[in-house]
Design a protein around this motif. Structure first.
Motif, PDB file in Angstrom:
ATOM      1  N   ALA A 102     -15.618 -11.022  70.085  1.00 45.71           N
ATOM      2  CA  ALA A 102     -15.969 -12.062  69.112  1.00 45.71           C
ATOM      3  C   ALA A 102     -15.313 -13.402  69.433  1.00 45.71           C
ATOM      4  CB  ALA A 102     -15.573 -11.611  67.709  1.00 45.71           C
ATOM      5  N   ARG A 103     -14.214 -13.390  70.179  1.00 46.09           N
ATOM      6  CA  ARG A 103     -13.448 -14.614  70.433  1.00 46.09           C
ATOM      7  C   ARG A 103     -13.641 -15.189  71.831  1.00 46.09           C
ATOM      8  NH1 ARG A 103      -7.540 -12.727  69.146  1.00 46.09           N
ATOM      9  NH2 ARG A 103      -7.097 -14.820  69.987  1.00 46.09           N
ATOM     10  N   SER A 111     -21.792 -20.028  71.330  1.00 47.71           N
ATOM     11  CA  SER A 111     -22.231 -20.272  69.949  1.00 47.71           C
ATOM     12  C   SER A 111     -21.857 -21.682  69.500  1.00 47.71           C
ATOM     13  CB  SER A 111     -21.611 -19.230  69.014  1.00 47.71           C
ATOM     14  OG  SER A 111     -22.062 -17.929  69.345  1.00 47.71           O
ATOM     15  N   GLU A 112     -20.672 -22.146  69.888  1.00 41.96           N
ATOM     16  CA  GLU A 112     -20.266 -23.512  69.551  1.00 41.96           C
ATOM     17  C   GLU A 112     -21.220 -24.540  70.148  1.00 41.96           C
ATOM     18  OE1 GLU A 112     -15.454 -23.260  68.889  1.00 41.96           O
ATOM     19  OE2 GLU A 112     -16.196 -23.811  70.883  1.00 41.96           O
ATOM     20  N   LYS A 113     -21.614 -24.319  71.380  1.00 40.11           N
ATOM     21  CA  LYS A 113     -22.519 -25.267  72.030  1.00 40.11           C
ATOM     22  C   LYS A 113     -23.911 -25.230  71.392  1.00 40.11           C
ATOM     23  CE  LYS A 113     -20.089 -25.328  76.486  1.00 40.11           C
ATOM     24  NZ  LYS A 113     -18.906 -24.561  76.041  1.00 40.11           N
ATOM     25  N   LEU A 114     -24.338 -24.069  70.972  1.00 39.50           N
ATOM     26  CA  LEU A 114     -25.651 -23.962  70.337  1.00 39.50           C
ATOM     27  C   LEU A 114     -25.669 -24.638  68.969  1.00 39.50           C
ATOM     28  CD1 LEU A 114     -26.548 -20.271  71.260  1.00 39.50           C
ATOM     29  CD2 LEU A 114     -27.610 -22.341  72.188  1.00 39.50           C
ATOM     30  N   LEU A 115     -24.562 -24.517  68.220  1.00 44.08           N
ATOM     31  CA  LEU A 115     -24.495 -25.102  66.882  1.00 44.08           C
ATOM     32  C   LEU A 115     -23.980 -26.532  66.881  1.00 44.08           C
ATOM     33  CD1 LEU A 115     -23.220 -22.111  64.683  1.00 44.08           C
ATOM     34  CD2 LEU A 115     -25.530 -23.068  64.787  1.00 44.08           C
ATOM     35  N   VAL A 159     -24.803 -13.360  66.951  1.00 43.17           N
ATOM     36  CA  VAL A 159     -24.970 -12.843  68.305  1.00 43.17           C
ATOM     37  C   VAL A 159     -25.121 -11.326  68.200  1.00 43.17           C
ATOM     38  CG1 VAL A 159     -24.086 -12.778  70.654  1.00 43.17           C
ATOM     39  CG2 VAL A 159     -23.468 -14.690  69.150  1.00 43.17           C
ATOM     40  N   PHE A 160     -26.293 -10.833  68.589  1.00 47.26           N
ATOM     41  CA  PHE A 160     -26.649  -9.419  68.505  1.00 47.26           C
ATOM     42  C   PHE A 160     -26.481  -8.808  69.891  1.00 47.26           C
ATOM     43  CE2 PHE A 160     -29.508  -5.872  68.867  1.00 47.26           C
ATOM     44  CZ  PHE A 160     -29.711  -5.331  67.605  1.00 47.26           C
ATOM     45  N   GLY A 220     -27.272 -10.146  75.060  1.00 43.61           N
ATOM     46  CA  GLY A 220     -26.870 -10.886  73.865  1.00 43.61           C
ATOM     47  C   GLY A 220     -27.988 -11.770  73.350  1.00 43.61           C
ATOM     48  N   LEU A 221     -28.387 -11.558  72.095  1.00 43.04           N
ATOM     49  CA  LEU A 221     -29.378 -12.409  71.447  1.00 43.04           C
ATOM     50  C   LEU A 221     -28.641 -13.320  70.479  1.00 43.04           C
ATOM     51  CD1 LEU A 221     -32.502 -12.903  71.076  1.00 43.04           C
ATOM     52  CD2 LEU A 221     -32.273 -11.543  68.984  1.00 43.04           C
TER      53      LEU A 221
END
Length: 302
Positions: A102-103, A111-115, A159-160, A220-221
């Motif tokens: 998760a980290r 995830s940071e770049k996507l958001l 993230v799945f 990873g989705l």
């Protein structure tokens, strides 16, 4: 679909179908690219094949299978059609192998770049669809119920990552590509779950491509909190377990208390931390008490 609706839908369908949403992870050469950001913004998700290696998946699988805490805190929810699936949800990533996933940069950092900004850990969950009996998850947007938990903006994603192979036979995810752009849809109880207004979903299915997201363990989705998605029941002889991490942008914490504590800073670690970690102690994770969650109805213990 009428001729008029088909004519109106074709430009949208062509544009989003032409966008590449699938990428491949290589530990030496993988870099976040503008194409990934465009795919996420336009289609609502990206699929990164092999984001966890076979060795990393094996470590995660072992950790969740032997965890006494997961067994003690798992609960079942009904799908309204006689099927049931089990979940276990926790608030804090921690320092064990599941926390390193998760980290790590390839999960939290992407995830940071996507958001478009720093993310906080909202929760991690293990979703357990057992062979033959695993229930479906109805059409929904994650923000459809996270909204009810006090998040003001849908600057959130999940993230799945499959622990077991996910295919059409055992109830893989289905998504409506581009549906995150329709905004939040009203959600109501369907069985023990919170699901999207099905009339609105049916109208969107006439305009947007439906994708079956078949995945191998370690894929990873990364998908937007407003992306409509569902999964069919698992009637196959093979179980379907999946490991999911949900993030919210750091400037979008919940505004009031609910069944999960406020989001937790990630304290990002390098990708090597996943394979280097041997800690399987899941104490102190802040496991969710499902009786406090107003967006699900837990099955009574037998």
């Amino acid at each position: 679909m009428t001729q008029e609706s088909l004519t109106n839908a074709v430009p949208c369908l062509v544009i989003i179908l032409l966008i590449v949403t699938e990428f491949h992870y290589d530990p030496e050469y993988f870099r976040f690219t503008p194409e990934m950001k465009m795919a996420f913004d336009e289609c609502g998700y990206i699929l990164v094949r092999g984001v966890l290696s076979a060795s990393e998946v094996s470590k995660v699988k072992n950790a969740v299978e032997i965890s006494k805490e997961i067994q003690e805190n798992a609960f079942a929810i009904d799908d309204g059609e006689g099927g049931k699936s089990r979940l276990c949800i926790w608030s804090h990533p921690g320092n064990d192998i599941t926390g390193m996933v998760a980290r790590c940069e390839k999960v939290a950092g992407v995830s940071e770049k996507l958001l478009g900004g720093e993310v906080y850990h909202y929760h991690t969950k293990l979703m357990m669809k057992e062979a033959h009996t695993g229930g479906k998850f109805v059409w929904h947007q994650d923000y459809g119920y996270w909204y009810k938990n006090g998040f003001l903006f849908p600057n959130m994603l999940t993230v799945f990552m499959p622990v077991d192979e996910c295919n059409r036979d055992n109830g893989c995810l289905q998504v409506l590509r581009g549906s995150h752009k329709c905004g939040r849809i009203e959600h109501l109880f369907i069985g023990g779950q919170t699901g999207a207004d099905l009339e609105r979903v049916e109208q969107l299915k006439k305009k947007l491509p439906l994708e079956f997201v078949e995945m191998k363990p370690g894929d990873g989705l990364y998908f937007h909190s407003n992306l409509l998605h569902m999964s069919s029941p698992n009637k196959s002889p093979n179980r379907r377990w999946a490991f999911l991490v949900a993030y919210s942008r750091a400037d979008n914490d919940a505004v009031y208390e609910h069944h999960l504590p406020f989001c937790t800073p990630v304290h990002e670690v390098p990708n090597t931390a996943v394979i280097d970690c041997d800690d399987v102690d899941m104490s102190g994770k802040g496991f969710m008490d499902p009786t406090r969650d107003k967006t699900i109805k837990r099955e009574r213990d037998s």
